[in-house]
Design an enzyme around this catalytic site. Structure first.
Site, PDB file in Angstrom:
ATOM      1  N   ASP A   9       0.819  -1.216   0.000  1.00 50.14           N
ATOM      2  CA  ASP A   9       0.000   0.000   0.000  1.00 50.14           C
ATOM      3  C   ASP A   9       0.854   1.269   0.000  1.00 50.14           C
ATOM      4  O   ASP A   9       2.097   1.214   0.001  1.00 50.14           O
ATOM      5  CB  ASP A   9      -0.953  -0.059   1.208  1.00 50.14           C
ATOM      6  CG  ASP A   9      -2.334   0.478   0.890  1.00 50.14           C
ATOM      7  OD1 ASP A   9      -2.444   1.353   0.029  1.00 50.14           O
ATOM      8  OD2 ASP A   9      -3.297   0.019   1.526  1.00 50.14           O
ATOM      9  N   TRP A  69      -2.870   3.279  -5.770  1.00 53.37           N
ATOM     10  CA  TRP A  69      -4.116   3.973  -6.132  1.00 53.37           C
ATOM     11  C   TRP A  69      -4.007   4.698  -7.483  1.00 53.37           C
ATOM     12  O   TRP A  69      -4.642   5.727  -7.680  1.00 53.37           O
ATOM     13  CB  TRP A  69      -4.537   4.962  -5.043  1.00 53.37           C
ATOM     14  CG  TRP A  69      -4.384   4.452  -3.648  1.00 53.37           C
ATOM     15  CD1 TRP A  69      -4.796   3.236  -3.179  1.00 53.37           C
ATOM     16  CD2 TRP A  69      -3.777   5.125  -2.544  1.00 53.37           C
ATOM     17  NE1 TRP A  69      -4.482   3.110  -1.853  1.00 53.37           N
ATOM     18  CE2 TRP A  69      -3.857   4.270  -1.433  1.00 53.37           C
ATOM     19  CE3 TRP A  69      -3.180   6.376  -2.396  1.00 53.37           C
ATOM     20  CZ2 TRP A  69      -3.348   4.603  -0.186  1.00 53.37           C
ATOM     21  CZ3 TRP A  69      -2.690   6.718  -1.149  1.00 53.37           C
ATOM     22  CH2 TRP A  69      -2.778   5.850  -0.062  1.00 53.37           C
ATOM     23  N   GLY A  70      -3.185   4.154  -8.378  1.00 55.38           N
ATOM     24  CA  GLY A  70      -3.112   4.757  -9.706  1.00 55.38           C
ATOM     25  C   GLY A  70      -2.202   5.955  -9.811  1.00 55.38           C
ATOM     26  O   GLY A  70      -2.115   6.599 -10.859  1.00 55.38           O
ATOM     27  N   ASP A 101     -10.878   3.705  -3.155  1.00 59.10           N
ATOM     28  CA  ASP A 101     -11.183   2.283  -3.213  1.00 59.10           C
ATOM     29  C   ASP A 101     -12.581   2.012  -3.786  1.00 59.10           C
ATOM     30  O   ASP A 101     -13.395   2.909  -3.922  1.00 59.10           O
ATOM     31  CB  ASP A 101     -11.160   1.700  -1.798  1.00 59.10           C
ATOM     32  CG  ASP A 101      -9.790   1.790  -1.145  1.00 59.10           C
ATOM     33  OD1 ASP A 101      -8.849   2.295  -1.771  1.00 59.10           O
ATOM     34  OD2 ASP A 101      -9.677   1.341   0.008  1.00 59.10           O
TER      35      ASP A 101
HETATM   36  C1  GLA Z   1      -6.081   1.305   1.604  1.00 55.05           C
HETATM   37  C2  GLA Z   1      -6.250   0.347   0.438  1.00 55.05           C
HETATM   38  C3  GLA Z   1      -7.334  -0.677   0.786  1.00 55.05           C
HETATM   39  C4  GLA Z   1      -7.008  -1.397   2.086  1.00 55.05           C
HETATM   40  C5  GLA Z   1      -6.791  -0.382   3.197  1.00 55.05           C
HETATM   41  C6  GLA Z   1      -6.253  -1.026   4.463  1.00 55.05           C
HETATM   42  O1  GLA Z   1      -7.212   2.113   1.737  1.00 55.05           O
HETATM   43  O2  GLA Z   1      -6.598   1.039  -0.740  1.00 55.05           O
HETATM   44  O3  GLA Z   1      -7.466  -1.622  -0.254  1.00 55.05           O
HETATM   45  O4  GLA Z   1      -5.874  -2.193   1.904  1.00 55.05           O
HETATM   46  O5  GLA Z   1      -5.855   0.623   2.813  1.00 55.05           O
HETATM   47  O6  GLA Z   1      -6.058  -0.112   5.482  1.00 55.05           O
END
Ligand code: GLA
Length: 413
Positions: A150, A199-200, A230
């Protein structure tokens, strides 16, 4: 005559880059389950992982190709141990992680964990920044097969670093590279699937294949830092993420796939029609199919959708080429952010056509001669994957409810 888009589509050379992690992993979109959409932090436990593995077998999901049991954020304690190691939360992993991976491997399944490129994960657990090599060594010792990575608490011009930085101090590549290298360095011992979750940002689809096997993207929202959010399990998320898949299809293929985010079938915010479109669109665009629901509580209608073998076979087709939109003669132009009705993509033995009633209920028809990859005046055999209807001819026509979808496989081989 083919439409302009059809000609363009078939003429596009695929600008795929060679994967640095070209290790035989991720040649097809991965299929499995993730804890996050189920109950966020509360589902990051051995109990959920093992119960889900049992359900994969008893519900026939394993036989259909669902393979990865992925635990998302919150599986560790809030601090590292005195040797700097990540510590599985003993309340959630009473026998540690290895006992779970062993059992999952014995069932013929795979196990994934979650980490973060920043100094903390999005939920505030230890991140891997500066610990990349030793964290990967831990994953290897536990037999982990998949690592979602992440982008929270990463280098930022804001001080202190916020969870979600709006002014990053550099390109996300900078903080994904050390983990990629750490994974590369253990390849001869253990092959990990590396799932980038930035996230792109920085147009990850253009370089993701040189860093990992799949990458979350979402649309470049017209906001300052061009990142996206998300899948929230509502129609707006399906529309936002699904519609954007068309524009970046050419970057996705065996060894490196666009990840449209975890499925949210089972969400109370989605109708059955919307669930069909969600699953169908993710399947034909070759997104990973990662279930985000509690298999103990799944409804029969959702189970029917996720067990659709025809759709799974399309998703897992060896060619690994995503469908994208095409514009038949007389059809309106696509509208940004809305799901366009007409999609098509090549398969190893034919072509898949997706018809989406994303914006209005109605009759949706296509002549095969207008579909990229078909053309000519041929008569083709076809099968629709949700209704099971089959036929032969020069085209198809379906009445489709609002937000529902039909997926037609046209056989050419
Ligand atoms: C981010 C990611 C999610 C998830 C959360 C966990 O928001 O985009 O997919 O993994 O973190 O905290």
């Amino acid at each position: 005559m083919k439409s302009r888009e059809a000609v363009l589509l078939s003429a596009i050379a695929i600008p795929r880059l060679t994967s640095a992690l070209d290790n035989g992993i991720g040649l097809k979109p991965h299929m499995g389950w993730s804890s996050w959409n189920v109950a966020q932090c509360n589902a990051a436990s051995a109990q959920y992982a093992l119960a889900t593995a049992d359900k994969f077998v008893s519900l026939g999901l394993k036989d259909l190709g669902y393979e990865y049991i992925n635990i998302d954020d919150c599986w560790s304690t809030k601090s590292r141990d005195s040797a700097g190691r990540l510590v599985p939360d003993p309340a959630k992993w009473p026998n540690g992680v290895k006992a779970v991976t062993d059992r999952i491997h014995n069932m013929g399944l795979k196990f994934g964990l979650y980490g973060c490129a920043g100094d903390k994960t999005c939920a505030g657990y230890p991140g891997s920044e500066g610990h990349e090599k030793s964290d990967v060594a831990q994953l290897v010792s536990w037999g982990v097969d998949f690592w979602k990575y992440d982008n929270c608490y990463t280098p930022c011009r804001q001080n202190p670093r916020p969870q979600t930085c709006t002014s990053p101090a550099g390109s996300t590549k900078t903080w994904y590279a050390p983990m990629r290298d750490a994974i590369l360095s253990v390849q001869n011992t253990r092959k990990l699937h590396f799932n980038l979750c930035n996230w792109g940002r920085d147009e990850v689809w253009t370089w993701g294949a040189t860093y990992g096997h799949s990458w979350r993207y979402a649309i470049p929202l017209k906001k300052k830092n061009r990142m996206s959010v998300d899948n929230w399990g509502d129609w707006a998320s399906v529309e936002r993420i699904g519609s954007a898949a068309a524009g970046i299809h050419q970057y996705s293929g065996p060894g490196g796939f666009n990840d449209l985010d975890m499925l949210y079938l089972g969400s109370p915010k989605l109708s059955v029609d919307q669930e069909r479109l969600h699953f169908g669109l993710w399947a034909i665009t070759k997104s990973p199919l990662v279930l985000g629901l509690d298999l103990e509580k799944i409804s029969n209608s959702t189970l029917t959708i996720i067990r659709n073998k025809g759709l799974i076979d399309i998703n897992q087709d060896s060619l690994g080429r995503p469908a994208t939109t095409f514009r038949p003669p007389g059809a309106p132009a696509p509208v940004g952010g809305k799901i366009y009705p007409y999609w098509a993509g090549p398969l190893s033995d034919g072509v898949v056509i997706g018809l989406c009633a994303g914006t209005s209920v109605g009759t949706y028809s296509v002549n095969f001669k207008d579909v990229p990859g078909l053309g000519g005046s041929g008569s083709y055999a076809w099968k629709e994957m949700y209704t099971g209807q089959t036929g032969n001819g020069a085209g198809v026509s379906f009445n489709i409810n609002l937000h529902d979808m039909r997926v037609i496989k046209v056989t050419t081989a």
